[in-house]
Design a protein around this motif. Sequence first.
Motif, short mmCIF file in Angstrom:
data_model
loop_
_atom_site.label_atom_id
_atom_site.label_comp_id
_atom_site.label_asym_id
_atom_site.label_seq_id
_atom_site.Cartn_x
_atom_site.Cartn_y
_atom_site.Cartn_z
N UNK A 137 0.86 -1.18 0.00
CA UNK A 137 0.00 0.00 0.00
C UNK A 137 0.89 1.23 0.00
N UNK A 138 0.71 2.10 -0.98
CA UNK A 138 1.49 3.34 -1.06
C UNK A 138 0.93 4.33 -0.05
N UNK A 139 1.78 5.08 0.61
CA UNK A 139 1.33 6.09 1.57
C UNK A 139 1.29 7.45 0.89
N UNK A 140 0.91 8.46 1.66
CA UNK A 140 0.84 9.82 1.13
C UNK A 140 2.23 10.35 0.77
N UNK A 141 3.26 9.90 1.48
CA UNK A 141 4.62 10.34 1.19
C UNK A 141 5.18 9.50 0.05
N UNK A 142 5.88 10.15 -0.85
CA UNK A 142 6.34 9.50 -2.08
C UNK A 142 7.25 8.30 -1.84
N UNK A 143 8.09 8.36 -0.83
CA UNK A 143 9.09 7.29 -0.64
C UNK A 143 8.77 6.34 0.52
N UNK A 144 7.53 6.37 1.02
CA UNK A 144 7.13 5.52 2.14
C UNK A 144 6.06 4.52 1.67
N UNK A 145 6.28 3.25 2.00
CA UNK A 145 5.35 2.18 1.64
C UNK A 145 4.94 1.43 2.90
N UNK A 146 3.72 0.95 2.93
CA UNK A 146 3.30 0.00 3.94
C UNK A 146 3.14 -1.34 3.23
N UNK B 53 10.91 2.78 4.00
CA UNK B 53 11.36 3.96 3.25
C UNK B 53 12.19 3.44 2.08
N UNK B 54 11.79 3.81 0.86
CA UNK B 54 12.47 3.30 -0.33
C UNK B 54 12.35 4.26 -1.49
N UNK B 55 13.45 4.47 -2.18
CA UNK B 55 13.44 5.25 -3.42
C UNK B 55 12.97 4.40 -4.59
N UNK B 56 12.79 3.11 -4.35
CA UNK B 56 12.42 2.16 -5.40
C UNK B 56 11.01 1.63 -5.13
N UNK B 57 10.33 1.24 -6.19
CA UNK B 57 9.00 0.66 -6.01
C UNK B 57 9.14 -0.72 -5.36
N UNK B 58 8.11 -1.08 -4.59
CA UNK B 58 8.06 -2.38 -3.94
C UNK B 58 6.82 -3.08 -4.48
N UNK B 59 6.97 -4.34 -4.85
CA UNK B 59 5.89 -5.08 -5.48
C UNK B 59 5.61 -6.39 -4.75
N UNK B 60 4.37 -6.87 -4.90
CA UNK B 60 4.03 -8.20 -4.37
C UNK B 60 5.01 -9.21 -4.95
N UNK B 61 5.48 -10.12 -4.11
CA UNK B 61 6.40 -11.14 -4.55
C UNK B 61 7.87 -10.79 -4.38
N UNK B 62 8.18 -9.51 -4.15
CA UNK B 62 9.57 -9.13 -3.89
C UNK B 62 10.06 -9.83 -2.63
N UNK B 63 11.35 -10.09 -2.56
CA UNK B 63 11.96 -10.69 -1.38
C UNK B 63 12.90 -9.66 -0.77
#
Length: 81
Positions: A9-18, A33-43
């Motif tokens: 789930x993307x948060x309101x802040x550009x570089x923060x993911x839940x 906190x990530x400058x990169x996208x995070x996707x289902x299935x990532x390890x």
Amino acid sequence: MEWQVIDVSKTEKQDIFSVVTQCGKIKTITKIKSAFSINKGDVLTPTLNATYYINNNKNRTIEILSSVCFSSEAWAALKLR
């Protein structure tokens, strides 16, 4: 301990993911906190000081900000924000 990303789930802040992560029977809700996208299935592979590599790629490092035990109610409430 490696963690598989189950949901994102993307948060309101550009570089923060839940994300929901799982390792064996353990499931967590983790704020990242990530400058990169995070996707289902990532390890997520641990390194030092609460940092992890995405898919064991040393050029894609993330930082764990917080983590709590998973509950479907907490995850649903978080996604509604």
